[in-house]
Design a protein around this motif. Structure first.
Motif, PDB file in Angstrom:
ATOM      1  N   LEU A  95      -6.766  18.584  -1.257  1.00  0.00           N
ATOM      2  CA  LEU A  95      -6.435  19.426  -0.106  1.00  0.00           C
ATOM      3  C   LEU A  95      -5.502  20.537  -0.560  1.00  0.00           C
ATOM      4  O   LEU A  95      -4.487  20.270  -1.218  1.00  0.00           O
ATOM      5  CB  LEU A  95      -5.757  18.610   0.995  1.00  0.00           C
ATOM      6  CG  LEU A  95      -5.226  19.398   2.186  1.00  0.00           C
ATOM      7  CD1 LEU A  95      -6.336  20.185   2.894  1.00  0.00           C
ATOM      8  CD2 LEU A  95      -4.515  18.472   3.156  1.00  0.00           C
ATOM      9  N   LEU A  96      -5.835  21.761  -0.214  1.00  0.00           N
ATOM     10  CA  LEU A  96      -4.979  22.911  -0.470  1.00  0.00           C
ATOM     11  C   LEU A  96      -4.330  23.303   0.851  1.00  0.00           C
ATOM     12  O   LEU A  96      -5.024  23.691   1.799  1.00  0.00           O
ATOM     13  CB  LEU A  96      -5.779  24.083  -1.015  1.00  0.00           C
ATOM     14  CG  LEU A  96      -6.712  23.809  -2.204  1.00  0.00           C
ATOM     15  CD1 LEU A  96      -7.387  25.095  -2.655  1.00  0.00           C
ATOM     16  CD2 LEU A  96      -5.966  23.157  -3.347  1.00  0.00           C
ATOM     17  N   VAL A  97      -3.017  23.185   0.926  1.00  0.00           N
ATOM     18  CA  VAL A  97      -2.254  23.575   2.114  1.00  0.00           C
ATOM     19  C   VAL A  97      -1.575  24.892   1.782  1.00  0.00           C
ATOM     20  O   VAL A  97      -0.598  24.930   1.035  1.00  0.00           O
ATOM     21  CB  VAL A  97      -1.211  22.505   2.502  1.00  0.00           C
ATOM     22  CG1 VAL A  97      -0.376  22.965   3.696  1.00  0.00           C
ATOM     23  CG2 VAL A  97      -1.890  21.173   2.785  1.00  0.00           C
ATOM     24  N   ASP A  98      -2.111  25.969   2.311  1.00  0.00           N
ATOM     25  CA  ASP A  98      -1.637  27.316   1.998  1.00  0.00           C
ATOM     26  C   ASP A  98      -0.795  27.835   3.153  1.00  0.00           C
ATOM     27  O   ASP A  98      -1.316  28.170   4.212  1.00  0.00           O
ATOM     28  CB  ASP A  98      -2.831  28.235   1.742  1.00  0.00           C
ATOM     29  CG  ASP A  98      -2.431  29.585   1.181  1.00  0.00           C
ATOM     30  OD1 ASP A  98      -1.296  30.027   1.436  1.00  0.00           O
ATOM     31  OD2 ASP A  98      -3.261  30.209   0.508  1.00  0.00           O
ATOM     32  N   LEU A  99       0.525  27.907   2.928  1.00  0.00           N
ATOM     33  CA  LEU A  99       1.431  28.380   3.960  1.00  0.00           C
ATOM     34  C   LEU A  99       2.069  29.712   3.572  1.00  0.00           C
ATOM     35  O   LEU A  99       3.119  30.083   4.098  1.00  0.00           O
ATOM     36  CB  LEU A  99       2.492  27.317   4.278  1.00  0.00           C
ATOM     37  CG  LEU A  99       1.913  25.996   4.792  1.00  0.00           C
ATOM     38  CD1 LEU A  99       3.031  25.030   5.148  1.00  0.00           C
ATOM     39  CD2 LEU A  99       0.982  26.203   5.974  1.00  0.00           C
ATOM     40  N   ASP A 100       1.428  30.411   2.681  1.00  0.00           N
ATOM     41  CA  ASP A 100       1.784  31.799   2.399  1.00  0.00           C
ATOM     42  C   ASP A 100       1.441  32.615   3.637  1.00  0.00           C
ATOM     43  O   ASP A 100       0.601  32.205   4.439  1.00  0.00           O
ATOM     44  CB  ASP A 100       0.955  32.261   1.188  1.00  0.00           C
ATOM     45  CG  ASP A 100       1.385  33.599   0.658  1.00  0.00           C
ATOM     46  OD1 ASP A 100       0.783  34.597   1.072  1.00  0.00           O
ATOM     47  OD2 ASP A 100       2.302  33.634  -0.168  1.00  0.00           O
ATOM     48  N   VAL A 101       2.050  33.776   3.808  1.00  0.00           N
ATOM     49  CA  VAL A 101       1.838  34.567   5.019  1.00  0.00           C
ATOM     50  C   VAL A 101       0.421  35.147   5.116  1.00  0.00           C
ATOM     51  O   VAL A 101      -0.055  35.460   6.194  1.00  0.00           O
ATOM     52  CB  VAL A 101       2.912  35.674   5.139  1.00  0.00           C
ATOM     53  CG1 VAL A 101       2.601  36.852   4.247  1.00  0.00           C
ATOM     54  CG2 VAL A 101       3.103  36.100   6.568  1.00  0.00           C
ATOM     55  N   HIS A 102      -0.265  35.250   3.972  1.00  0.00           N
ATOM     56  CA  HIS A 102      -1.625  35.788   3.961  1.00  0.00           C
ATOM     57  C   HIS A 102      -2.646  34.649   3.972  1.00  0.00           C
ATOM     58  O   HIS A 102      -2.376  33.573   3.442  1.00  0.00           O
ATOM     59  CB  HIS A 102      -1.858  36.646   2.709  1.00  0.00           C
ATOM     60  CG  HIS A 102      -0.875  37.760   2.587  1.00  0.00           C
ATOM     61  ND1 HIS A 102       0.201  37.695   1.735  1.00  0.00           N
ATOM     62  CD2 HIS A 102      -0.786  38.941   3.226  1.00  0.00           C
ATOM     63  CE1 HIS A 102       0.906  38.800   1.856  1.00  0.00           C
ATOM     64  NE2 HIS A 102       0.335  39.576   2.746  1.00  0.00           N
ATOM     65  N   GLN A 103      -3.786  34.902   4.543  1.00  0.00           N
ATOM     66  CA  GLN A 103      -4.827  33.882   4.587  1.00  0.00           C
ATOM     67  C   GLN A 103      -5.223  33.461   3.174  1.00  0.00           C
ATOM     68  O   GLN A 103      -5.320  34.299   2.275  1.00  0.00           O
ATOM     69  CB  GLN A 103      -6.066  34.394   5.331  1.00  0.00           C
ATOM     70  CG  GLN A 103      -7.009  33.260   5.660  1.00  0.00           C
ATOM     71  CD  GLN A 103      -8.473  33.573   5.471  1.00  0.00           C
ATOM     72  OE1 GLN A 103      -8.844  34.574   4.907  1.00  0.00           O
ATOM     73  NE2 GLN A 103      -9.302  32.671   5.928  1.00  0.00           N
ATOM     74  N   GLY A 104      -5.469  32.181   2.988  1.00  0.00           N
ATOM     75  CA  GLY A 104      -5.903  31.652   1.695  1.00  0.00           C
ATOM     76  C   GLY A 104      -7.384  31.887   1.474  1.00  0.00           C
ATOM     77  O   GLY A 104      -8.146  30.950   1.219  1.00  0.00           O
TER      78      GLY A 104
END
Length: 181
Positions: A22-31
């Motif tokens: 699972l990749l949980v991407d919480l950067d401000v830009h869409q993953g």
């Protein structure tokens, strides 16, 4: 180049015990890069929570995309994360989790536009670490950083200090969370 995607692919290739990532991407830009790379690979799920008004390239469909309104701040951001991530983690039961702990949602960031405080980012990090450590699948966790573009690039400025401190908090909180396990 997407180093998280490369690491996830290598983990799946080299470690037979890892069957679900699972990749949980919480950067401000869409993953969007990860979403596109793994769109046809059922072993990898992608969760992206990002600023809906801060897309800098073509949008791709993650397994779960959570659009956060511009200027949302701590309460709204954390409510969305608390609503969506726990169910997604439970449904996925990954063997390995990558947490892209971007700090560009911080209010001191010049391009993030989400206005999270330092305390809000710490709550975000703590929630991710608590949820992952509580999963029945007992996944390994890989923490990566991204983002963090201070409003003032002078190293002695408060915005520069806040962004750098937020990067350090991601790792410090992870170390503290795992020290208790």
């Amino acid at each position: 180049f997407n180093d998280i995607a490369v690491a996830a692919a290598c983990a799946l290739r080299d470690y037979p015990a890892i069957r679900r990532v699972l990749l949980v991407d919480l950067d401000v830009h869409q993953g969007n890069g990860s979403a596109r790379i793994f769109a046809a690979d059922g072993r990898v799920k992608t969760y992206s929570q990002h600023c809906e008004g801060n897309l800098f390239s073509a949008r791709e469909a993650s397994d779960l995309d959570v659009d956060v309104p511009v200027g949302e701040g701590d309460d709204g951001y954390l409510a969305l994360l608390g609503e969506h991530l726990p169910r997604f983690l439970e449904a996925t039961q990954p063997d390995l989790v990558f947490f892209q702990g971007g700090v560009d949602p911080h209010q001191a960031d010049r391009i993030g536009r989400l206005e999270l405080s330092t305390a809000g980012l710490k709550k975000r990090n703590a929630l991710v670490y608590r949820l992952v450590s509580g999963l029945q699948s007992a996944p390994r966790l890989v923490v990566t950083l991204g983002g963090g573009y201070p409003r003032n690039l002078e190293p002695s400025s408060p915005p520069f200090h806040q962004v750098v401190q937020s990067h350090m908090d991601v790792y410090r909180q992870c170390a503290a969370a795992h020290a208790r396990l």
